[in-house]
Design a protein around this motif. Structure first.
Motif, PDB file in Angstrom:
ATOM      1  N   ASN A 135       1.089  -1.267   0.115  1.00 19.61           N
ATOM      2  CA  ASN A 135      -0.587   0.057  -0.344  1.00 19.61           C
ATOM      3  C   ASN A 135       0.962   1.583  -0.369  1.00 19.61           C
ATOM      4  O   ASN A 135       2.160   0.792   0.431  1.00 19.61           O
ATOM      5  CB  ASN A 135      -0.926  -0.083   1.322  1.00 19.61           C
ATOM      6  CG  ASN A 135      -2.028  -0.988   0.630  1.00 19.61           C
ATOM      7  OD1 ASN A 135      -1.941  -1.738   0.088  1.00 19.61           O
ATOM      8  ND2 ASN A 135      -2.591  -1.161   2.311  1.00 19.61           N
ATOM      9  N   GLY A 136       0.236   2.761  -0.992  1.00 19.40           N
ATOM     10  CA  GLY A 136       1.069   3.250  -0.376  1.00 19.40           C
ATOM     11  C   GLY A 136       1.226   4.139  -2.481  1.00 19.40           C
ATOM     12  O   GLY A 136      -0.203   3.958  -2.811  1.00 19.40           O
ATOM     13  N   ASP A 137       1.827   5.147  -2.455  1.00 23.45           N
ATOM     14  CA  ASP A 137       1.789   6.315  -3.922  1.00 23.45           C
ATOM     15  C   ASP A 137       2.625   5.304  -5.173  1.00 23.45           C
ATOM     16  O   ASP A 137       3.436   4.441  -4.787  1.00 23.45           O
ATOM     17  CB  ASP A 137       2.565   7.053  -3.170  1.00 23.45           C
ATOM     18  CG  ASP A 137       2.221   8.163  -2.513  1.00 23.45           C
ATOM     19  OD1 ASP A 137       0.705   8.251  -2.598  1.00 23.45           O
ATOM     20  OD2 ASP A 137       2.559   8.871  -2.170  1.00 23.45           O
ATOM     21  N   TRP A 138       2.111   4.885  -5.701  1.00 29.36           N
ATOM     22  CA  TRP A 138       2.117   4.450  -6.550  1.00 29.36           C
ATOM     23  C   TRP A 138       2.649   4.901  -8.332  1.00 29.36           C
ATOM     24  O   TRP A 138       1.483   5.858  -8.180  1.00 29.36           O
ATOM     25  CB  TRP A 138       1.498   2.903  -7.471  1.00 29.36           C
ATOM     26  CG  TRP A 138       1.223   1.511  -6.670  1.00 29.36           C
ATOM     27  CD1 TRP A 138       0.418   1.506  -5.012  1.00 29.36           C
ATOM     28  CD2 TRP A 138       1.226   0.344  -6.897  1.00 29.36           C
ATOM     29  NE1 TRP A 138       0.732   0.228  -4.220  1.00 29.36           N
ATOM     30  CE2 TRP A 138       1.041  -0.282  -6.038  1.00 29.36           C
ATOM     31  CE3 TRP A 138       0.977  -0.265  -8.176  1.00 29.36           C
ATOM     32  CZ2 TRP A 138       0.892  -2.071  -5.890  1.00 29.36           C
ATOM     33  CZ3 TRP A 138       0.693  -1.661  -7.826  1.00 29.36           C
ATOM     34  CH2 TRP A 138       0.643  -2.471  -6.763  1.00 29.36           C
ATOM     35  N   ARG A 139       2.838   5.102  -8.708  1.00 28.67           N
ATOM     36  CA  ARG A 139       3.003   5.178  -9.813  1.00 28.67           C
ATOM     37  C   ARG A 139       1.422   5.367 -11.112  1.00 28.67           C
ATOM     38  O   ARG A 139       1.130   4.043 -11.598  1.00 28.67           O
ATOM     39  CB  ARG A 139       4.339   5.421 -11.212  1.00 28.67           C
ATOM     40  CG  ARG A 139       5.411   5.906 -10.172  1.00 28.67           C
ATOM     41  CD  ARG A 139       5.607   7.216 -10.307  1.00 28.67           C
ATOM     42  NE  ARG A 139       6.101   7.931 -10.173  1.00 28.67           N
ATOM     43  CZ  ARG A 139       7.119   9.599  -9.705  1.00 28.67           C
ATOM     44  NH1 ARG A 139       5.982  10.148 -10.662  1.00 28.67           N
ATOM     45  NH2 ARG A 139       7.764  10.391  -9.523  1.00 28.67           N
ATOM     46  N   PHE A 140       1.060   5.916 -12.017  1.00 27.14           N
ATOM     47  CA  PHE A 140       0.213   5.849 -12.168  1.00 27.14           C
ATOM     48  C   PHE A 140      -0.519   6.792 -13.863  1.00 27.14           C
ATOM     49  O   PHE A 140       0.120   7.686 -13.912  1.00 27.14           O
ATOM     50  CB  PHE A 140      -1.358   6.547 -11.498  1.00 27.14           C
ATOM     51  CG  PHE A 140      -2.208   6.088 -12.140  1.00 27.14           C
ATOM     52  CD1 PHE A 140      -2.938   4.550 -12.222  1.00 27.14           C
ATOM     53  CD2 PHE A 140      -3.498   7.052 -13.166  1.00 27.14           C
ATOM     54  CE1 PHE A 140      -4.736   4.852 -12.887  1.00 27.14           C
ATOM     55  CE2 PHE A 140      -4.835   6.949 -13.359  1.00 27.14           C
ATOM     56  CZ  PHE A 140      -5.328   6.532 -12.963  1.00 27.14           C
ATOM     57  N   ARG A 141      -0.612   5.781 -14.847  1.00 26.95           N
ATOM     58  CA  ARG A 141      -0.877   6.446 -15.906  1.00 26.95           C
ATOM     59  C   ARG A 141      -2.198   6.080 -16.011  1.00 26.95           C
ATOM     60  O   ARG A 141      -2.612   4.424 -16.543  1.00 26.95           O
ATOM     61  CB  ARG A 141      -0.080   5.919 -17.029  1.00 26.95           C
ATOM     62  CG  ARG A 141      -0.722   5.942 -18.779  1.00 26.95           C
ATOM     63  CD  ARG A 141       0.750   5.062 -20.181  1.00 26.95           C
ATOM     64  NE  ARG A 141       0.587   4.658 -19.579  1.00 26.95           N
ATOM     65  CZ  ARG A 141       1.436   3.264 -20.787  1.00 26.95           C
ATOM     66  NH1 ARG A 141       2.697   4.418 -21.409  1.00 26.95           N
ATOM     67  NH2 ARG A 141       1.798   2.538 -20.178  1.00 26.95           N
ATOM     68  N   LEU A 142      -3.642   6.987 -17.479  1.00 26.33           N
ATOM     69  CA  LEU A 142      -4.822   6.791 -17.137  1.00 26.33           C
ATOM     70  C   LEU A 142      -4.726   6.500 -19.064  1.00 26.33           C
ATOM     71  O   LEU A 142      -4.189   7.507 -19.640  1.00 26.33           O
ATOM     72  CB  LEU A 142      -6.050   7.622 -16.675  1.00 26.33           C
ATOM     73  CG  LEU A 142      -7.302   7.458 -17.848  1.00 26.33           C
ATOM     74  CD1 LEU A 142      -7.551   5.773 -16.873  1.00 26.33           C
ATOM     75  CD2 LEU A 142      -8.307   8.377 -16.525  1.00 26.33           C
ATOM     76  N   SER A 143      -5.604   5.857 -19.242  1.00 27.68           N
ATOM     77  CA  SER A 143      -6.212   5.638 -20.930  1.00 27.68           C
ATOM     78  C   SER A 143      -7.139   5.206 -21.127  1.00 27.68           C
ATOM     79  O   SER A 143      -7.898   4.999 -20.609  1.00 27.68           O
ATOM     80  CB  SER A 143      -5.269   4.327 -22.146  1.00 27.68           C
ATOM     81  OG  SER A 143      -3.924   4.184 -21.397  1.00 27.68           O
ATOM     82  N   ASP A 144      -7.566   6.106 -23.009  1.00 28.12           N
ATOM     83  CA  ASP A 144      -8.979   6.315 -22.681  1.00 28.12           C
ATOM     84  C   ASP A 144      -9.878   5.299 -22.774  1.00 28.12           C
ATOM     85  O   ASP A 144     -10.566   4.565 -22.848  1.00 28.12           O
ATOM     86  CB  ASP A 144      -9.144   7.472 -23.640  1.00 28.12           C
ATOM     87  CG  ASP A 144      -9.245   8.497 -22.800  1.00 28.12           C
ATOM     88  OD1 ASP A 144      -9.434   8.642 -22.357  1.00 28.12           O
ATOM     89  OD2 ASP A 144      -8.769   9.352 -24.141  1.00 28.12           O
ATOM     90  N   THR A 145      -8.857   3.613 -23.528  1.00 24.50           N
ATOM     91  CA  THR A 145      -9.164   2.214 -23.874  1.00 24.50           C
ATOM     92  C   THR A 145      -8.090   1.489 -23.870  1.00 24.50           C
ATOM     93  O   THR A 145      -7.144   2.003 -22.806  1.00 24.50           O
ATOM     94  CB  THR A 145      -8.887   2.526 -25.676  1.00 24.50           C
ATOM     95  OG1 THR A 145      -7.710   3.092 -26.604  1.00 24.50           O
ATOM     96  CG2 THR A 145      -9.859   3.359 -26.109  1.00 24.50           C
ATOM     97  N   ALA A 146      -8.254   0.321 -24.161  1.00 30.62           N
ATOM     98  CA  ALA A 146      -7.966  -0.840 -23.322  1.00 30.62           C
ATOM     99  C   ALA A 146      -6.241  -0.928 -23.621  1.00 30.62           C
ATOM    100  O   ALA A 146      -5.534  -1.313 -23.763  1.00 30.62           O
ATOM    101  CB  ALA A 146      -8.640  -1.973 -23.539  1.00 30.62           C
ATOM    102  N   ASP A 147      -6.957  -0.565 -25.674  1.00 28.38           N
ATOM    103  CA  ASP A 147      -5.308  -1.317 -26.235  1.00 28.38           C
ATOM    104  C   ASP A 147      -4.955   0.220 -26.431  1.00 28.38           C
ATOM    105  O   ASP A 147      -3.935   0.634 -27.441  1.00 28.38           O
ATOM    106  CB  ASP A 147      -6.061  -1.649 -27.346  1.00 28.38           C
ATOM    107  CG  ASP A 147      -6.674  -2.813 -27.393  1.00 28.38           C
ATOM    108  OD1 ASP A 147      -4.976  -3.378 -26.669  1.00 28.38           O
ATOM    109  OD2 ASP A 147      -7.429  -3.318 -28.146  1.00 28.38           O
ATOM    110  N   ALA A 148      -5.242   1.091 -25.515  1.00 23.27           N
ATOM    111  CA  ALA A 148      -4.524   2.879 -26.059  1.00 23.27           C
ATOM    112  C   ALA A 148      -2.507   3.213 -26.144  1.00 23.27           C
ATOM    113  O   ALA A 148      -1.732   3.206 -27.362  1.00 23.27           O
ATOM    114  CB  ALA A 148      -4.841   3.744 -25.414  1.00 23.27           C
ATOM    115  N   GLU A 149      -2.045   2.029 -24.420  1.00 20.41           N
ATOM    116  CA  GLU A 149      -0.801   1.652 -24.466  1.00 20.41           C
ATOM    117  C   GLU A 149      -0.074   0.020 -25.127  1.00 20.41           C
ATOM    118  O   GLU A 149      -1.357  -0.758 -24.346  1.00 20.41           O
ATOM    119  CB  GLU A 149      -0.951   1.948 -23.450  1.00 20.41           C
ATOM    120  CG  GLU A 149      -1.210   3.594 -22.926  1.00 20.41           C
ATOM    121  CD  GLU A 149      -0.343   5.136 -23.945  1.00 20.41           C
ATOM    122  OE1 GLU A 149       0.980   4.389 -23.785  1.00 20.41           O
ATOM    123  OE2 GLU A 149      -0.603   5.421 -23.367  1.00 20.41           O
TER     124      GLU A 149
END
Length: 956
Positions: free
Chosen positions: A37-51
């Motif tokens: 638990n704690g701070d994680w790095r995070f990236r949000l994409s609009d679609t499942a296959d975006a990245e």
């Protein structure tokens, strides 16, 4: 990397791949573990296959990514927005397919092993909850993927761990095939919202174990057997037990129940690990058509509990979970249905420790398929059965060792089908010691309990009297209302009427109020946000705010009412024969833990008090206890005996002196206020003076009482409709708010017909009616005075065809310079005709602000019932008969127009309602409306108020 495409595993109806089999959960052992638990790095994409998947490889540079806390939901942390629907899927229903627009959060955590991490054995990576589909990599190696948001999943990772620089990558998709199984009347909140833990698994450590701890009430003995996948020994020092796993032993014990939650500390020791045990001996059985624990029927006085925090959503910490259980215990609640998924496992540990019956519900609901007549419902499609069985197994295996769990539930509002049957058969085979529940099974094919939602009082009574039919009747199954008393906004009403039925008929084994807490999301501009406040194209508004607690966990008046309704001690009598009847309503405990006291009160002020000797009555027993003689020097006036039962000593859930139950008995009747009509109306300078009253000579409108300015006094029949007034859209004939608006009661017009100054009275004749309608109320205001006091008698006669009850009937007027209010009557909180059980007759003080009840969606609130007299600033009001009092710094119209608390702006005028009556509350927002006896019919009525100048109330 995976050989399957992202779409293939997201839309796969299987539960996933790579995870270890489910097993019992336990908080700690002597094996090493550490939290991620704690701070994680995070990236949000609009679609499942975006990245692509390259972020999972060691060495990936995520330095420009955002950070989010885990546990958490990314939509509550500034990344996207939450969505609330009750049952509609917020995506096209085409199972198992999901939209291309599928918010996907990549989570990354780099961690080192603790310096003392053992070099031998294996290790497990555990996720306790991820919504809704997760794919996991460790150090570039894919571990697998899983669905089942509120269920644990573990992966073997020992061979992959490094001393330093471990890279854990988790890709979370908001929508998946699993979303079709999780349509649970709550916010859709993606993310890793429960704990992530790495556990060392030494050689010879426990894989899984099952604690069987039964109790024989005929002998007072418990039998313990602990089955384990690894051989070991079980010790319980307090019982002198030291046995091998798989070996039974029978010893004298104190049984576990929700009222007496006796736990014995023990240890399961294997070659590689020592696991702490908390053993509660109890037996659950269906016998004589009833659910019995330890040989006695139980009466569930329960709530449905979603996990919720207004800032963290379903990411709850232990302190919040403990606060929930403490609040439940302190409000006499004895049972929880974990709607509609297994809770964080630590919550069940608190239920074991502090004492609550639990219906543990599987992570399953497919409610949205009602929109197509249940066509394509997954629970009746064999392709989905493995996923359903996986969910059932992960619940049962995780929670099987909790004595508080007395019933398994297959899920909620998922229709019927072969998959549910498979789940029930598996659970019955794995754990025959507990009954199985499911409300949506009208034939009771797969269940051991007849369960209903929101059945009306009349139907519940028919079932209790055995006048119903069907398979449940033939099988003599008990009835449990898994949901009733919909606690949305002001309400629920009618709880006391339900409880009377539960107490009367053995077959009715209680119910669970919907629900525990409002799911309002803290919002800087709105106070608390609900459905639609985040721009959702589909939403169900404030239907998500239907709890007994406000979002900040302050008890609502509904919870105060429920505490009184379900109190475990009955205190009754008429108070005039010198005795009080005390009844023990516990199922298991006697009254030895309680201390009783009495007070004798005149006009709400205590004159004398003392202790009351009450025997330690057994469960179900009653005794008539003698009260002392009334104090000889007591002043004249209305008098009451108030008898209270409090904790005689502190408990783990409340301190010494905590109020458990109370009763109030009349001792001397109230004297009706009387004002002789001795003063005469005097006209001059455009006004009419009558005693302390000053009236407009042309309109007859009251302008002042002495030096106190009064504005716009007139008959009032409208209230800002409650959620229960507005009702459920599927029951249009009972939506009183809609019917009242159609009749025009929110836009009444007041026609002046005559102003008559007689010898001893000023009479003002009016007609009050809505535009465009021929219905109305002929209304006469008759003013008299004895020179010092002013009496108003209001008479109303309905005209035309009235087909609905009135919202309210009384007068409304405005005052200035009112900050504090004092009254003698029901209090301290709000009450209405069918929510008045908790109102104590007394003398109460409050600020105008504190009279308001802060419902998330503003609506009628704050009435104090059975008020004999009130002080509002320098104005004293007496009622004949007693009245309902409301005072607020905005008009009813402003309250009615508000959608959030922030819309209510206090004004200089305090608007006062003195009501002869109000329509009941009910729980029509989802359940039945008010019973007919709580309706306010449009019929001839007369009521009076006496006004006089008085000293303003002081603080206190």
């Amino acid at each position: 990397m995976s050989l399957r495409t992202t779409t293939e595993y997201i839309e796969d109806v299987s539960p996933g791949s790579g995870a270890l089999p489910p097993r019992a959960w336990y908080a700690s052992s002597d094996a090493e573990s550490f939290s991620l638990n704690g701070d994680w790095r995070f990236r949000l994409s609009d679609t499942a296959d975006a990245e692509d998947d390259s972020f999972a490889a060691p060495g990936y540079d995520a330095g420009d990514w955002a950070e989010v806390p885990v546990p958490g939901h990314w939509v509550l942390q500034g990344h996207g927005s939450p969505v609330y629907t009750n049952h509609l899927y917020p995506f096209p229903v085409d199972p198992p397919r999901v939209p291309t627009e599928n918010p996907t959060g990549d989570h990354l955590r780099v961690f080192d092993l603790p310096g003392d991490w053992p070099a031998d054995g294996d290790a497990v990576l555990r996720f306790d909850g991820v919504e809704s589909c997760a794919r996991v990599w460790l150090n570039g190696t894919e571990l697998g993927e899983f669905k089942g948001s509120r269920l644990p999943h573990e992966f073997a990772v020992g061979r992959l761990l490094r001393p330093a620089g471990n890279v854990l990558a988790v890709r979370v998709h908001q929508w998946s095939a699993g979303s079709y199984l999780e349509d649970q009347d709550q916010w859709w909140l993606p993310g890793i919202f429960r704990d992530v833990t790495v556990l060392h698994r030494p050689a010879g450590s426990v894989l899984d174990f099952f604690v069987h701890a039964s109790y024989d009430h005929t002998t007072g003995e418990g039998t313990l057997r602990v089955d384990s996948d690894v051989d070991g020994r079980v010790s319980v020092p307090d019982l002198g037990i030291d046995i091998a796993t798989g070996e039974p032993v029978t010893v004298p014990v104190e049984p576990w129940s929700a009222e007496t939650p006796r736990l014995y500390d023990g240890v399961l020791a294997t070659r590689g690990e020592r696991v702490p045990l908390r053993v509660g001996f109890r037996t659950v059985a269906l016998s004589d058509g009833l659910i019995k624990v330890n040989g006695r029927p139980v009466l569930f006085k329960g709530v449905n509990r979603h996990e919720w925090h207004p800032e963290r959503g379903r990411a709850l910490d232990l302190a919040t979970m403990r606060e929930d259980v403490l609040l439940m215990k302190r409000h006499n609640i004895n049972a929880v249905r974990t709607s509609h998924y297994p809770p964080h496992p630590a919550f069940l540990g608190l239920c074991d420790e502090l004492g609550l019956w639990v219906i543990d519900e599987c992570d399953l609901e497919t409610h949205g398929f009602t929109e197509q007549g249940w066509r394509d419902n997954p629970v009746d499609d064999d392709r989905w059965t493995p996923a359903l069985l996986d969910r059932a197994a992960r619940m049962v295996e995780r929670d099987k060792n909790h004595p508080s769990v007395v019933i398994w539930s297959l899920g909620n509002e998922a229709g019927t089908g072969r998959g549910l049957t498979a789940m029930a058969e598996w659970i019955h085979g794995r754990d025959p010691s507990r009954p199985v529940h499911y409300e949506g099974d009208p034939d009771c094919r797969d269940t051991d309990v007849y369960s209903r939602m929101y059945a009306g009082h009349a139907e519940v009574e028919r079932i209790g009297r055995g006048l119903d039919g069907g398979p449940h009747r033939r099988r003599r199954l008990p009835l449990v209302l898994c949901e009733y008393g919909h606690a949305m906004g002001n309400g629920p009403g009618g709880l006391a009427d339900y409880q009377k039925l539960f107490d009367t008929h053995d077959r009715l084994q209680g119910g669970f109020v919907w629900e525990w807490i409002d799911h309002g999301i803290a919002h800087p501009g709105l106070g608390y946000a609900y459905g639609g406040d985040f721009g959702e194209e589909l939403h169900d508004g404030n239907f998500v705010c239907d709890g007994l607690l406000f979002p900040d966990r302050r008890p609502s008046p509904g919870l105060t009412e429920y505490k009184k309704v379900i109190e475990p001690v009955g205190i009754t009598g008429d108070g005039t024969d010198g005795t009080v009847r005390v009844t023990n309503k516990h199922d298991f405990a006697d009254l030895s833990a309680l201390a009783f006291s009495w007070s004798y009160e005149v006009e709400g002020e205590a004159v004398d008090s003392g202790t009351l000797p009450v025997p330690a009555l057994a469960p179900g027993a009653s005794a008539d206890v003698k009260l002392p003689a009334p104090p000889p020097a007591a002043p004249a006036g209305e008098a009451h005996w108030t008898v209270r039962a409090v904790l005689a000593a502190g408990t783990p859930w409340a301190p010494k002196g905590h109020l458990v139950a109370w009763g109030q008995l009349p001792a001397a009747e109230r004297r009706t206020p009387y004002t002789a009509a001795t003063a005469r109306p005097v006209s001059g300078d455009g006004v009419i003076r009558l005693g302390p009253g000053v009236f407009d000579a042309r309109t007859g409108a009251l302008r002042a009482i002495g030096d106190i300015a009064v504005r716009d006094l007139r008959l009032d029949v409208w209230r800002a409709t409650t959620d229960n007034d507005d009702g459920a859209p599927w029951q249009p004939d009972l939506r009183y708010g809609l019917l009242w608006r159609r009749l025009g009661l929110h836009r009444m017009r007041h026609r002046l017909d005559a102003v008559e100054a007689g010898e001893d009275a000023l009479t003002v004749r009016t007609r009050v009616a809505p535009a465009a309608r021929d219905t109305g109320l002929s209304t006469v205001y008759r003013w008299t005075s004895d020179g010092d006091r002013l009496r108003l008698t209001v008479g109303t006669v309905p005209e035309g065809d009235w087909t609905v009850p009135l919202p309210r009937l009384g007068i409304r007027f405005g005052l200035s310079a009112v900050d504090r209010v004092e009254w003698y009557g029901g209090g301290p909180g709000e009450a209405y005709p069918d929510t008045r059980t908790a109102a104590v007759v007394g003398r109460w003080r409050s600020t105008v602000e504190d009279l308001q009840t802060p419902y998330v969606r503003p609506q009628e609130n704050g009435a104090r019932i059975d008020v004999r007299w009130a002080l509002l600033g320098g104005l004293r009001v007496e009622g004949d008969p007693a009245f309902l009092l409301t005072a607020r710094r905005w008009t009813t119209e402003q309250l009615d127009a508000a959608t959030h608390r922030s819309d209510l702006v206090p004004g200089e005028t305090v608007w006062v309602n003195l009501d002869h009556g109000q329509h009941g509350i009910g729980s029509q927002s989802c359940g039945p409306g008010p019973l007919p006896r709580y309706h306010l019919p449009a019929e001839p009525a007369e009521f009076s108020f006496v006004f006089s100048a008085a000293a303003a109330p002081t603080a206190g």
